[in-house]
Design an enzyme around this catalytic site. Structure first.
Site, PDB file in Angstrom:
ATOM      1  N   GLU A 117     -17.806 -30.904   4.532  1.00  0.00           N
ATOM      2  CA  GLU A 117     -18.574 -31.817   5.152  1.00  0.00           C
ATOM      3  C   GLU A 117     -18.858 -31.543   6.685  1.00  0.00           C
ATOM      4  O   GLU A 117     -17.805 -30.866   7.476  1.00  0.00           O
ATOM      5  CB  GLU A 117     -17.748 -33.231   5.022  1.00  0.00           C
ATOM      6  CG  GLU A 117     -17.628 -33.685   3.589  1.00  0.00           C
ATOM      7  CD  GLU A 117     -16.764 -34.976   3.281  1.00  0.00           C
ATOM      8  OE1 GLU A 117     -16.995 -35.570   2.434  1.00  0.00           O
ATOM      9  OE2 GLU A 117     -15.889 -35.091   4.217  1.00  0.00           O
ATOM     10  N   CYS A 130     -20.460 -32.379  14.219  1.00  0.00           N
ATOM     11  CA  CYS A 130     -18.935 -32.190  14.008  1.00  0.00           C
ATOM     12  C   CYS A 130     -18.882 -31.027  12.714  1.00  0.00           C
ATOM     13  O   CYS A 130     -19.261 -31.334  11.871  1.00  0.00           O
ATOM     14  CB  CYS A 130     -18.241 -33.500  13.730  1.00  0.00           C
ATOM     15  SG  CYS A 130     -16.299 -33.116  13.328  1.00  0.00           S
ATOM     16  N   CYS A 137      -7.625 -27.806   4.549  1.00  0.00           N
ATOM     17  CA  CYS A 137      -6.800 -27.330   5.741  1.00  0.00           C
ATOM     18  C   CYS A 137      -5.185 -27.262   5.239  1.00  0.00           C
ATOM     19  O   CYS A 137      -4.662 -28.022   4.565  1.00  0.00           O
ATOM     20  CB  CYS A 137      -6.861 -28.730   6.951  1.00  0.00           C
ATOM     21  SG  CYS A 137      -6.174 -28.254   8.399  1.00  0.00           S
ATOM     22  N   CYS A 141      -1.390 -32.572   8.451  1.00  0.00           N
ATOM     23  CA  CYS A 141      -1.080 -33.726   9.238  1.00  0.00           C
ATOM     24  C   CYS A 141      -1.194 -35.020   8.309  1.00  0.00           C
ATOM     25  O   CYS A 141      -2.016 -35.276   7.553  1.00  0.00           O
ATOM     26  CB  CYS A 141      -1.988 -33.821  10.374  1.00  0.00           C
ATOM     27  SG  CYS A 141      -1.952 -32.286  11.447  1.00  0.00           S
ATOM     28  N   CYS A 144      -3.755 -37.650   7.982  1.00  0.00           N
ATOM     29  CA  CYS A 144      -5.256 -36.963   8.108  1.00  0.00           C
ATOM     30  C   CYS A 144      -5.482 -36.746   6.470  1.00  0.00           C
ATOM     31  O   CYS A 144      -4.941 -36.157   5.827  1.00  0.00           O
ATOM     32  CB  CYS A 144      -5.324 -35.689   8.949  1.00  0.00           C
ATOM     33  SG  CYS A 144      -6.931 -35.046   8.523  1.00  0.00           S
ATOM     34  N   CYS A 365     -13.089 -39.459  12.689  1.00  0.00           N
ATOM     35  CA  CYS A 365     -11.882 -38.499  12.674  1.00  0.00           C
ATOM     36  C   CYS A 365     -10.735 -38.853  11.753  1.00  0.00           C
ATOM     37  O   CYS A 365     -10.088 -40.096  11.397  1.00  0.00           O
ATOM     38  CB  CYS A 365     -11.148 -38.749  14.119  1.00  0.00           C
ATOM     39  SG  CYS A 365      -9.955 -37.738  14.616  1.00  0.00           S
TER      40      CYS A 365
END
Length: 386
Positions: A117, A130, A137, A141, A144, A365
């Site tokens: 994305e 962005c 990933c 975290c 997230c 975010c």
């Protein structure tokens, strides 16, 4: 008397075996090559004159061409040769979501069926994209959504750059613009940890900043990291774009609970790398601080943050948390966020509350997770940290 077999002493003829098919030629991903690399490929591999590389490069990275057939100033013979030996890696638009604030989130499908994305954020004075650097990933975290996917694979330089070209096309079409590059700013804050895919990131930056390509200024590109300390030094030495650090805590205890990378490189090691980071005159490092209610948003956190950043040319972007289902965190209330900002400013730390964009489309975010696309239960790669 036994019957003799005729010609028994002669060998039977060997069976005729089919000729094996020639091995398929591995295509060169020319959209992932810098101009220098493309020149070597065309001259050494295809026997072409070097100026052809500039023509091909400009078609791909100024005009955003996705096929050799579009390149009308190349001879038909050269275009056929390129089809046999090279490829431009495509990204196919799989979904598009529009926010009430003008933000647009795009989901792209890669040729191996993965999903990534990228998020377009227009404003009065800039048009920002962005950009993602990985499928998923590895950093995990806990606040997230992308971290819940795990790492599927790195994106190639061509796939990173293709996001920029694709959104440039979308913006030109949607907004009726004639300029080839309506985007003005790039932030590498999408899916993935950019410094975990450093070589491909570096190549994509070289393409995006090149005069024969999109020609983005180093002042208009920001790369964000969770804090891969050894790579921060390399990033500073080998690129000239801006650095953002995802800090999000004022103590190691807090940060280790939410950001596993802190268990390998703690806050002291991270900030030491920041103090050594080569900054151009007038530049500052941006520290991103996601405000989590009753976790890292107290007056004491603000006071500690002021002490931590002492001696570092810095500004702090305070990010009200974008709540994600099932992750167990809540966003800080507006009044508390403003109080936190005021305390930092009183301590001579420049601080700003970032406007959330695309929250209603899960485009803000920490919210990029390919909903309806990538399967979080699918096997992931094990992270190999530097």
């Amino acid at each position: 008397m036994q019957n003799e077999l005729p010609n028994a002493d002669l060998e039977s003829p060997a069976p005729v075996l089919p000729t094996p098919a020639p091995a398929p030629v591995k295509l060169t991903e020319v959209s992932s090559l810098t101009l220098e690399g493309l020149t070597r490929f065309l001259t050494e591999e295809l026997g072409e004159r070097s100026f052809r590389a500039g023509q091909l490069y400009r078609w791909m990275h100024q005009r955003g061409a996705t096929s050799f057939d579009e390149m009308t100033d190349l001879s038909k013979a050269l275009r056929e040769k390129l089809k046999q030996r090279a490829e431009i890696v495509p990204l196919v638009k799989d979904a598009e979501q529009r926010s009430v604030d003008g933000t647009i989130k795009y989901r792209w499908k890669t040729r191996d069926g993965r999903y990534i994305e990228s998020v377009y954020m227009p404003s009065e004075d800039r048009k920002t994209l962005c950009v993602s650097t990985q499928v998923g990933c590895a950093m995990a975290c806990t606040f997230c959504m992308t971290g819940t996917l795990g790492l599927k694979r790195n994106l190639t330089p061509g796939e990173i750059v293709a996001q920029v070209h694709a959104v440039n096309r979308e913006v030109r079409k949607n907004e009726g613009l004639e300029t080839l590059r309506p985007l003005s700013n790039l932030v590498f804050m999408g899916m993935g940890e950019p410094l975990h895919n450093f070589e491909n990131l570096k190549t994509s930056l070289a393409i995006l900043q090149s005069q024969d390509g999109p020609n983005f200024s180093h002042r208009h590109i920001t790369v964000s990291t969770v804090g891969l300390v050894p790579m921060i030094e390399r990033f500073g030495q080998e690129t000239d774009v801006k650095l953002a650090i995802s800090l999000n805590a004022s103590t190691d205890e807090q940060r280790s609970k939410t950001m596993p990378v802190n268990r390998k490189w703690n806050i002291a090691a991270l900030l030491d790398a920041c103090r050594k980071f080569p900054l151009r005159q007038g530049r500052r490092i941006t520290f991103e601080y996601v405000l989590l209610r009753d976790f890292n948003d107290t007056d004491e956190d603000a006071a500690r943050l002021i002490q931590l950043l002492e001696g570092i040319p810095a500004k702090v972007n305070l990010i009200p948390y974008n709540e994600n289902p099932g992750l167990g965190f809540q966003t800080t209330m507006d009044q508390r966020a403003e109080r936190f900002r005021e305390l930092l400013c009183e301590g001579h730390v420049a601080a700003f509350i970032r406007q959330n964009r695309g929250r209603d489309i899960a485009g803000a975010c920490g919210q990029l997770a390919n909903r309806g696309g990538e399967n979080a239960s699918e096997s992931s790669q094990s992270p190999e940290l530097p």
